[in-house]
Design an enzyme around this catalytic site. Sequence first.
Site, short mmCIF file in Angstrom:
data_model
loop_
_atom_site.label_atom_id
_atom_site.label_comp_id
_atom_site.label_asym_id
_atom_site.label_seq_id
_atom_site.Cartn_x
_atom_site.Cartn_y
_atom_site.Cartn_z
N GLU A 1 -9.58 -2.49 5.23
CA GLU A 1 -10.26 -2.14 6.66
C GLU A 1 -11.56 -2.87 6.73
OE1 GLU A 1 -8.44 -0.27 8.60
OE2 GLU A 1 -7.97 1.71 7.76
N ASP B 1 0.89 -1.22 -0.09
CA ASP B 1 0.02 -0.05 -0.12
C ASP B 1 0.92 1.18 0.00
OD1 ASP B 1 0.93 -0.40 2.71
OD2 ASP B 1 -0.82 -1.03 3.37
N HIS C 1 -7.22 -4.79 9.94
CA HIS C 1 -6.77 -4.69 8.80
C HIS C 1 -5.64 -5.26 8.18
CE1 HIS C 1 -4.77 -0.45 9.38
NE2 HIS C 1 -3.75 -1.33 9.44
N ASN D 1 -7.28 -2.94 14.34
CA ASN D 1 -8.76 -3.16 13.97
C ASN D 1 -8.84 -4.31 12.96
OD1 ASN D 1 -7.70 -2.34 11.41
ND2 ASN D 1 -9.20 -0.56 11.27
C1 F6R Z 1 1.57 -1.29 5.99
C2 F6R Z 1 0.17 -1.99 6.00
C3 F6R Z 1 -0.75 -1.99 7.57
C4 F6R Z 1 0.17 -2.39 8.70
C5 F6R Z 1 -0.59 -2.52 9.99
C6 F6R Z 1 0.22 -2.58 11.32
O1 F6R Z 1 2.19 -1.61 4.78
O2 F6R Z 1 -0.16 -2.68 5.25
O3 F6R Z 1 -1.49 -3.13 7.42
O4 F6R Z 1 0.96 -3.41 8.52
O5 F6R Z 1 -1.11 -1.25 10.05
O6 F6R Z 1 1.19 -1.47 11.39
P1 F6R Z 1 2.31 -1.42 12.46
O7 F6R Z 1 3.13 -2.38 12.11
O8 F6R Z 1 3.03 -0.06 12.45
O9 F6R Z 1 1.70 -1.74 13.77
#
Ligand code: F6R
Length: 249
Positions: free
Chosen positions: A141, A66, A136, A134
């Site tokens: 989401e 992403d 995702h 959450n």
């Molecule tokens: C980022 C992504 C998100 C993160 C998730 C956890 O490329 O795909 O799904 O993996 O938001 O983020 P952290 O590792 O910062 O807790």
Amino acid sequence: MKIRVFDNAHDAGVYVAALAEQVVERQAKPVLGLATGSTPIPFYQALIRLHQCGLDLSNVTTINLDEYIGLTPSHPQSYARFMWENLFSHVNIPETQIHLPNGVASDLEAECIRYDEIIRKNPIHLQVLGIGVNGHIGFNEPDDTLLSRTHIVNLCPETVASNARFFQHIDDVPKRAITMGVQAILQADQIVLMAFGREKAEIIAKAVFGEVRTDVPASILNLHKNVTVVLDKDSASELFDESGVLRRK
Ligand code: F6R
């Protein structure tokens, strides 16, 4: 789902780097699906160390999950910049084999189609994922439906709040992103879901042991045959039974 619980994130990162090495050694043209955020950093550090110990990554293609809409690749908080600083500038993956969505494309719908074409041409051997509090994965989401293709997403307020730690002010956090859809994730040969810290314990328990539901996007990984969930003790804390034994999936 296989569950592997490590004492700390460092050890977990070394394990995931070893999984990536197996893919790199076995495939003529290895394709790694990559994530950003805090979670994969120990993996990238271990992969860099493996590269310094002789692992050649020149045949590797990478496809990131992403990118924020509105941030140029050189913006300090863009995921392109994150990947450059945390991995790409330290290893020998040719730039032409590195792929991220372009968050400043003039035609964002066309950009999603371009990205799906890249994924189609480069089927992912190993997809590395983090998980949002959450549930995702990528920026898919919680919702009534999960979209299969690369798409534009409005980030949930809790995702914006959680990512604000990387920005000076919460108002600076982009509210939209381009994300790979769940189909591309599920089409990977192998998936590694990483999570560290107590704040991920509850959602990990829901994703691993709960039913498959679109409002817990990571639960969809139960539909895949080759998923390894890589945790530290804190993120795994809700997976143990009363006698302290890890429940089995
Ligand atoms: C980022 C992504 C998100 C993160 C998730 C956890 O490329 O795909 O799904 O993996 O938001 O983020 P952290 O590792 O910062 O807790």
